[in-house]
Write an enzyme that holds these catalytic residues in place. Structure first.
Site, PDB file in Angstrom:
ATOM      1  N   GLY A 163       1.033  -1.169  -0.188  1.00 29.63           N
ATOM      2  CA  GLY A 163       0.129   0.123   0.130  1.00 29.63           C
ATOM      3  C   GLY A 163       0.790   1.180   0.011  1.00 29.63           C
ATOM      4  O   GLY A 163       1.759   1.347   0.834  1.00 29.63           O
ATOM      5  N   ALA A 164       0.687   2.229  -0.897  1.00 31.12           N
ATOM      6  CA  ALA A 164       1.597   3.159  -1.071  1.00 31.12           C
ATOM      7  C   ALA A 164       2.152   4.096   0.307  1.00 31.12           C
ATOM      8  O   ALA A 164       3.256   4.142   0.489  1.00 31.12           O
ATOM      9  CB  ALA A 164       1.048   4.242  -2.042  1.00 31.12           C
ATOM     10  N   ASP A 175      -1.108   4.794  -6.350  1.00 30.54           N
ATOM     11  CA  ASP A 175       0.146   4.778  -6.132  1.00 30.54           C
ATOM     12  C   ASP A 175       0.970   5.857  -6.677  1.00 30.54           C
ATOM     13  O   ASP A 175       2.159   5.988  -6.153  1.00 30.54           O
ATOM     14  CB  ASP A 175       0.448   3.355  -6.509  1.00 30.54           C
ATOM     15  CG  ASP A 175       0.074   2.321  -5.843  1.00 30.54           C
ATOM     16  OD1 ASP A 175      -1.346   1.988  -6.121  1.00 30.54           O
ATOM     17  OD2 ASP A 175       0.542   1.689  -4.836  1.00 30.54           O
ATOM     18  N   ASN A 208      -2.732   2.889 -10.248  1.00 28.27           N
ATOM     19  CA  ASN A 208      -2.946   2.175  -9.136  1.00 28.27           C
ATOM     20  C   ASN A 208      -3.227   1.025  -9.659  1.00 28.27           C
ATOM     21  O   ASN A 208      -2.539   0.175 -10.620  1.00 28.27           O
ATOM     22  CB  ASN A 208      -4.587   2.760  -8.785  1.00 28.27           C
ATOM     23  CG  ASN A 208      -5.181   2.424  -7.473  1.00 28.27           C
ATOM     24  OD1 ASN A 208      -4.296   2.408  -6.323  1.00 28.27           O
ATOM     25  ND2 ASN A 208      -6.187   1.675  -7.582  1.00 28.27           N
ATOM     26  N   LYS A 209      -3.797  -0.181  -8.734  1.00 29.29           N
ATOM     27  CA  LYS A 209      -3.574  -1.443  -8.801  1.00 29.29           C
ATOM     28  C   LYS A 209      -4.008  -2.133 -10.282  1.00 29.29           C
ATOM     29  O   LYS A 209      -5.369  -1.530 -10.698  1.00 29.29           O
ATOM     30  CB  LYS A 209      -4.535  -2.145  -7.657  1.00 29.29           C
ATOM     31  CG  LYS A 209      -4.611  -3.666  -7.685  1.00 29.29           C
ATOM     32  CD  LYS A 209      -3.108  -4.502  -7.800  1.00 29.29           C
ATOM     33  CE  LYS A 209      -2.268  -3.839  -6.724  1.00 29.29           C
ATOM     34  NZ  LYS A 209      -0.803  -4.053  -7.075  1.00 29.29           N
TER      35      LYS A 209
HETATM   36  C1  LIG Z   1      -3.743   3.640  -0.104  1.00 25.09           C
HETATM   37  S1  LIG Z   1      -2.645   3.340  -1.547  1.00 25.09           S
HETATM   38  C2  LIG Z   1      -3.133   1.639  -1.628  1.00 25.09           C
HETATM   39  C3  LIG Z   1      -2.851   1.148  -3.146  1.00 25.09           C
HETATM   40  O1  LIG Z   1      -1.541   0.377  -3.006  1.00 25.09           O
HETATM   41  C4  LIG Z   1      -1.924  -0.983  -3.606  1.00 25.09           C
HETATM   42  O2  LIG Z   1      -0.932  -1.636  -4.055  1.00 25.09           O
HETATM   43  P1  LIG Z   1      -0.027  -2.840  -3.654  1.00 25.09           P
HETATM   44  O3  LIG Z   1      -1.104  -3.801  -2.626  1.00 25.09           O
HETATM   45  O4  LIG Z   1       0.550  -3.516  -4.500  1.00 25.09           O
HETATM   46  O5  LIG Z   1       0.873  -2.241  -2.504  1.00 25.09           O
HETATM   47  C5  LIG Z   1      -3.242  -0.405  -4.519  1.00 25.09           C
HETATM   48  O6  LIG Z   1      -2.467   0.047  -5.562  1.00 25.09           O
HETATM   49  C6  LIG Z   1      -4.003   0.394  -3.875  1.00 25.09           C
HETATM   50  O7  LIG Z   1      -4.980   1.142  -4.374  1.00 25.09           O
END
Ligand SMILES: CSC[C@H]1O[C@H](OP(=O)(O)O)[C@H](O)[C@@H]1O
Length: 347
Positions: free
Chosen positions: A45-46, A235, A245-246
């Site tokens: 999560g960013a 992100d 984003n994801k």
């Molecule tokens: C609040 S930012 C969360 C953002 O990060 C996630 O990616 P990951 O799980 O690969 O770190 C995803 O893009 C979320 O929206």
């Protein structure tokens, strides 16, 4: 439940790869352990990645505090480089490391041990600040949430992705707290299932009605009029308002546009990267093919199959109805309004 916490000199990271079945905090005793936790997505999560990297940097300083100053400063460049190499897309990682390095340079005349103490306080400040920003973002964002709204979200942009409360889920939490009777559809979010494993878990813990769907059901719900708005995290947001984003977010935005459903992004200033003109400039992380060929360690695809595993995609700014930040709701034209909000000289 905290994504990470500093306890008696040790960074404890909630191992998100084991949620929701196992709640276990792993103790990271050195900066390399923190780097591994980011890369393996024990913490993800960013904003949470930014916080973890900040603590990792401070731990690196503590590990090297008995070196002569020049050697100490040289080692700290290595610490930053190792942490910066963990994941390429979330700008929060680099924002946090740059802020930590800036603090280091401000006090580089002091003894390494004193510097290490100051850096730890800076890491704690970054973590605490993120929590406060999320609550502010939630208050602004919930103004966009009508009572009874049926909200679709993707991946996890909740307390587990941040220092607490969440970005997209923070807006949902604030709307719920304001008595708006919201209900949420959570995309499971293949391949790592952050929606199924983390968002559903968080919302159920908070008593917020949540229905889990597979990613390929989102269009069906939107076309049938079952969704009033979509809200996701981010992100990295570039100067023109494009959003990384994801993976799967772009498809949701296209479906929302097609079905005339508002599409919102929630993110703090540490996710905004005005140095990049557009989403075309954002590095997209590609991850291990096993994340797709296996689920919970169980192979589900033929041995040797070719795999493509980009972890993020880019949603162009014209598909985004508003960007919810700790400074308020930002609307088009994003290039002008992001610059006004976060550029040089912004209040
Ligand atoms: C609040 S930012 C969360 C953002 O990060 C996630 O990616 P990951 O799980 O690969 O770190 C995803 O893009 C979320 O929206």
């Amino acid at each position: 439940m905290e994504s990470l916490r500093w306890r008696e000199g040790i960074l404890e990271i909630l191992d998100q790869t084991r949620l929701p079945l196992t709640i276990e905090y792993v103790q990271s005793s050195d900066y390399l352990a923190v780097a591994n936790a980011i890369k393996s997505m024990q913490v993800r999560g960013a904003p949470a990645i930014g916080s973890a990297a900040a603590f990792g940097y401070a731990m690196g300083a503590r590990e090297h505090q008995n070196l002569p100053r020049e050697q100490f400063l040289a080692e700290m460049q290595e610490v930053k480089q190792v942490l910066a190499s963990t994941r390429p897309t979330a700008v929060n990682l680099f924002w946090a490391l740059d802020r930590m390095e800036k603090k280091l340079l401000e006090v580089s005349h002091l003894q390494p041990a004193e510097i290490a103490d100051i850096l730890l306080e800076e890491a704690k400040a970054i973590h605490q600040e993120d929590l406060e920003l999320n609550r502010r973002m939630g208050e602004y964002g919930q103004q966009l949430i009508p009572s009874g709204a049926r909200i679709l979200t993707h991946c996890n942009a909740g307390a587990l992705a941040t220092a607490g409360f969440g970005t997209a889920l923070g807006v949902i939490r604030a709307a719920h707290a304001a008595g708006k009777q919201v209900q949420v559809y959570a995309d499971e979010t293949r391949p790592l299932l952050q929606g199924a494993r983390l968002t559903a878990f968080e919302l159920m813990q908070d008593g917020i009605p949540v229905t889990l769907i597979t990613d390929n059901m989102a269009g069906y719900l939107m076309r049938r009029g079952m969704v009033d708005l979509v809200i996701v995290g981010a992100d990295r947001i570039t100067a023109n308002g494009d959003v990384a984003n994801k993976i799967g977010t772009y498809g949701l935005a296209v479906l929302a546009k097609e079905n005339k459903i508002p599409f919102y992004v929630a993110a703090p200033y540490s996710t905004v990267d005005l140095t990049l003109a557009s989403g075309d400039d954002i590095p997209i992380e590609e991850r291990d093919p096993r994340e797709i060929t296996h689920i919970c360690g169980q192979r589900i695809a033929p041995e040797g199959v070719k795999v493509f595993n980009p972890a993020f995609d880019i949603t162009p700014n014209y598909l985004i109805d508003a960007i919810i930040t700790e400074k308020g709701i930002i609307r088009k034209p994003y290039k002008v309004n992001l610059q006004k909000t976060y550029g040089e000289g912004a209040k």
